[in-house]
Every structure is written in structure tokens, then in C-alpha cells.
Design a protein around this motif. Structure first.
Motif: not given
Ligand SMILES: C[S@@+](CC[C@H](N)C(=O)[O-])C[C@H]1O[C@@H](n2cnc3c(N)ncnc32)[C@H](O)[C@@H]1O
Length: 210
Positions: A27-37, A64-79
Motif C-alpha cells: 500500500d505504502c509503495w504503490s505510488q512509486t512502484y512503477d518508477a522504482d521497478m 487472471l493477473d494473480a498478484g497484479a500489483g499496479t497492473g504493469l502486465i495488464g497494460e501489455w496484455l491489453d495491447i
């Protein structure tokens, strides 16, 4: 430097003992997770996407994106042509970020590792990147993923070596021997974040549910 920023939350998540602690850390990490990773050169989503696309036809649904986090994979699956993808994660904060990407057809705040409230054979495919790792989810999470994935469906996941050597490999072999899954692909071990100090390798697996 990006990696000194995120060594804190990731190391803490690896060491977490209770699911609610893991959820709070993410929860605490969620806002900077994408940039950090991104700064750490995080590889799991790319590897998982490659494995899924090699074994599951374009358009297969639902996933099902299991442990989807911020959805990095969801965007790419969509594309890349998977139109119906649901996200599951234990962290509300991570799911809130995933929701903002606007690509998931449903968001489920649930814990992997126990019983899941989904029907047998509900999904055509399941993808789980960076979740079967220290302090997160162990081999006990596999049975339910197999139950909710339909026969012929594909489960793609990454497994950190620490878990692999502490019973995960044996459990996969057991499930194969029971005729519940076929291991259709296993990558060589690779480091998931080359920009990090933790260099314990992981591997990607593609399993077909039988
Ligand atoms: C390293 S992140 C990976 C997120 C995403 N798959 C990615 O590759 O960016 C691990 C994720 O697993 C989630 N997680 C940890 N333990 C969990 C559990 N027991 N059930 C569901 N999600 C969990 C965390 O909240 C976090 O979002």
C-alpha cells in the motif's frame, strides 16, 4: 539513486511474516512502484508476457493477473490482444493504481495462498509475475490456481530460487506426476532486477492444466 530508494520496501516485503504486513508495505509503495521497478530494470512482467503469448492464443479470455500489483502486465496484455483480464492482489493501494490504468475488467482484493471465491475452470489463463517469492506466496498457492484454470488453460508464473529449492520444484513434480499439470516451459534462472542488490535468481514457468 532509484535502487537505494526501493531496497527498503522490497526487502521489507521479502521479510514480512503476515499477509497483512505485506499488504501494508505494498500500500505504502504503490505510488512509486512503477518508477522504482522501471529504474531497477524489472524483468518478470516481460518474461511472463513472452511465455503467455507463446502458449495462449490471442483473444483467449478471461485471464487472471494473480498478484497484479499496479497492473504493469495488464497494460501489455491489453495491447497484445487479450481483451478480458481481471486483477487480483492483496494490496488495496496497488489495486488502486491498477484501476487507474483502465485495462482490467474486474479488480479483486484477495489473498493467494488459501481458498479463492472463483468457480472451477473459470479462467482461460493465469499470469503471476513476482508473486511466488520470499515473504509473499509459496507452493500452497498453486492448488487453487490450478482449480480455477480450465483444462487446456495456461498458468504462467515466476518462482524465486529460494522457494524453488525449498519444496516448490518438488511440488511441481508431484502435480505433474498426479496428471494435474504439464510443465510446458521452464526458463533458465535469471535475475529479476539487475539494478538491485538482491541477486537471487528466479525462473519463469508455463504450466498447462490437464
Ligand atoms: C513484486 S509485486 C509484483 C506485482 C506485479 N505482478 C508486477 O509484476 O509488477 C508482488 C505483488 O504481490 C502481491 N501479493 C503479495 N502477497 C500476496 C498474496 N498472498 N495474495 C495476493 N497478492 C499478494 C503484492 O501486494 C504485490 O502487488
Amino acid at each position: 539513486m532509484a535502487h537505494s530508494k526501493h531496497r527498503g520496501p522490497l526487502a521489507a516485503a521479502y521479510a514480512a511474516k503476515r499477509p497483512e504486513d505485506v499488504a501494508a508495505l505494498y500500500d505504502c509503495w504503490s505510488q512509486t512502484y512503477d518508477a522504482d521497478m522501471s529504474a531497477a530494470g524489472y524483468r518478470h512482467p516481460t518474461i511472463c508476457l513472452a511465455l503467455l503469448a507463446r502458449h495462449l492464443p490471442r483473444g483467449a479470455a478471461p485471464l487472471l493477473d494473480a498478484g497484479a500489483g499496479t497492473g504493469l502486465i495488464g497494460e501489455w496484455l491489453d495491447i497484445t490482444g487479450y481483451p478480458l483480464v481481471e486483477a487480483l492482489d492483496i494490496s488495496e493501494g496497488m489495486l488502486a493504481q491498477a484501476a487507474r490504468k483502465g485495462v482490467y475488467s474486474a479488480l479483486h482484493c484477495l489473498a493467494l495462498g488459501g481458498k479463492l471465491p472463483f468457480a472451477d475452470d473459470a479462467y482461460a489463463g493465469i499470469i503471476s509475475a513476482g508473486v511466488f517469492t520470499s515473504g509473499h506466496v509459496g507452493a500452497e498457492g498453486l492448488d487453487e490456481l490450478i482449480r480455477i484454470c480450465r483444462p487446456g488453460g495456461i498458468i504462467v508464473l515466476t518462482v524465486k530460487n529460494t522457494l524453488w529449492e525449498a519444496g516448490f520444484a518438488a511440488r511441481i513434480a508431484e502435480l505433474e506426476a498426479q496428471g494435474l499439470i504439464t510443465r510446458i516451459e521452464e526458463t533458465r534462472p535469471y535475475v529479476s532486477m539487475p539494478g538491485e542488490t538482491d541477486t537471487v535468481p528466479s525462473r519463469g514457468l508455463a504450466l498447462r492444466v490437464t
